[in-house]
Enzyme design. Sequence first.
Site, PDB file in Angstrom:
ATOM      1  CG  ASP A   1      -8.980  -1.299  -4.522  1.00  0.00           C
ATOM      2  OD1 ASP A   1      -8.338  -0.695  -3.581  1.00  0.00           O
ATOM      3  OD2 ASP A   1      -9.898  -2.038  -4.312  1.00  0.00           O
TER       4      ASP A   1
ATOM      5  NE  ARG B   1      -4.620   2.349   3.258  1.00  0.00           N
ATOM      6  CZ  ARG B   1      -4.238   0.986   4.067  1.00  0.00           C
ATOM      7  NH1 ARG B   1      -3.328   0.586   4.433  1.00  0.00           N
ATOM      8  NH2 ARG B   1      -5.690   0.429   4.107  1.00  0.00           N
TER       9      ARG B   1
ATOM     10  NE  ARG C   1      -3.743  -0.556  -0.035  1.00  0.00           N
ATOM     11  CZ  ARG C   1      -4.942  -0.778   0.339  1.00  0.00           C
ATOM     12  NH1 ARG C   1      -5.333  -1.363   1.247  1.00  0.00           N
ATOM     13  NH2 ARG C   1      -5.816   0.517   0.167  1.00  0.00           N
TER      14      ARG C   1
ATOM     15  NE  ARG D   1      -7.822   9.781  -0.159  1.00  0.00           N
ATOM     16  CZ  ARG D   1      -8.726  10.020   0.528  1.00  0.00           C
ATOM     17  NH1 ARG D   1      -8.606  10.992   1.491  1.00  0.00           N
ATOM     18  NH2 ARG D   1      -9.831   9.283   0.896  1.00  0.00           N
TER      19      ARG D   1
ATOM     20  CE1 TYR E   1     -13.615  -5.034   1.227  1.00  0.00           C
ATOM     21  CE2 TYR E   1     -12.321  -7.002   0.062  1.00  0.00           C
ATOM     22  CZ  TYR E   1     -12.375  -5.628   1.044  1.00  0.00           C
ATOM     23  OH  TYR E   1     -11.317  -5.222   1.680  1.00  0.00           O
TER      24      TYR E   1
END
Length: 348
Positions: free
Chosen positions: A74, A29, A25, A38, A151
Amino acid sequence: MLQNDLLLRALNGECVSRPPVWMMRQAGRFLPAYQKLREQYDFFTRCQTPELVAQITCLPVDVLGVDAAILFSDILVVLPAMGIEVQLIEGKGPWLVNPVERPTDTDRIRVPDVSQSLGYVFQGIRATLEKLDNRVPLIGFAGAPWTLLCYLVEGKGSSSFEKARAFCYHYPAAAHDLLSKLTRTTIAYLQEQVKAGVHCIQLFDSWAGWLTPEAFEEFALPYLQEITTTLSAYCPVILFPKGISFGLSALANSGAHAIGIDWTISPNQARTLVGNKLTLQGNLDPAVLLTDAHTIKQHTQHMIQVFGVNRYIANLGHGILPQTPVENARIFVQTVQEYTPEALSTKS
Ligand code: CP3
């Protein structure tokens, strides 16, 4: 020719002067430059715009000097391609509009032509390779079938994915149907990533540890094996089945070049279970990066000492925590890159 091919040499079991280092990651982040992007673009726009993918993927290489880049994308991008809409809700995480609740819901899920529906990922890979300019290898990735099923059925993130586990126990045939569609999609998707130029791939089975050993054997292992056996003919494969010390020895024969481990198992135990033919990756507790320089150095040096320099990729035991100070991540990377067994023995 790659200027820094340490990661590929470690994956191939070649002797190295120090282990390569990257962080799960690392591409999003915690980096301030990512946080700025973002504010400007929503998550899927960031994933679907090749220039942004290239820019974000290169950030940790530029800022921290890691030995490998991991593509900014992702694990959930395959779901819309399979006919399931996914949204990312600020502060809450992934959210599926129509999750799989009953066996008949699996009829809605299709195995897509990935070269069409996920073409933006492969364009992102090409743009990233250009920007990386052969500095370090590029890691492609996908979610493992079981983790994607979590998910699909749960419809959102969860602390223990009990709906997904219950679905497997209640409707095993539908679960296998789903897992097999996910496996076929993932194989095609990873093959296209390799064609686009990634140097190796990692398969994230982040929620494998929620399964019982029997359920892991039934609902996760065969699909991991199928993907790994197929893909390892094309490029080195790193498997990250989080939380399953009980399954490590079975995975040692799956064709994977490396297995990523989390911090709940010791390097020596993992080595015993996996044997000497594979590379191990991991396993610093990401919480160590929330401490101070001295503590980070101490834990990192100790970790390398126990794993050994060869057949080892230094990494965290799971993703870097969003609140990690950039300077602490840099200290972790530098400690690995400056590691020599001699320096350690004179210090201690
Ligand atoms: O961070 C990177 O290195 C870039 C690539 C990457 C992302 N997700 C970007 C992302 C990778 C390798 C992943 C994998 C991923 N995604 C996993 C497996 C790895 C793991 O941590 O276990 C899982 C389970 C997911 C699913 C997912 N995606 C969740 C649960 C969330 C929300 C919470 C969070 O931040 O993890 C996402 C969104 C997501 N994927 C973000 C990023 C940078 C945060 C959203 C944002 O930045 O707006």
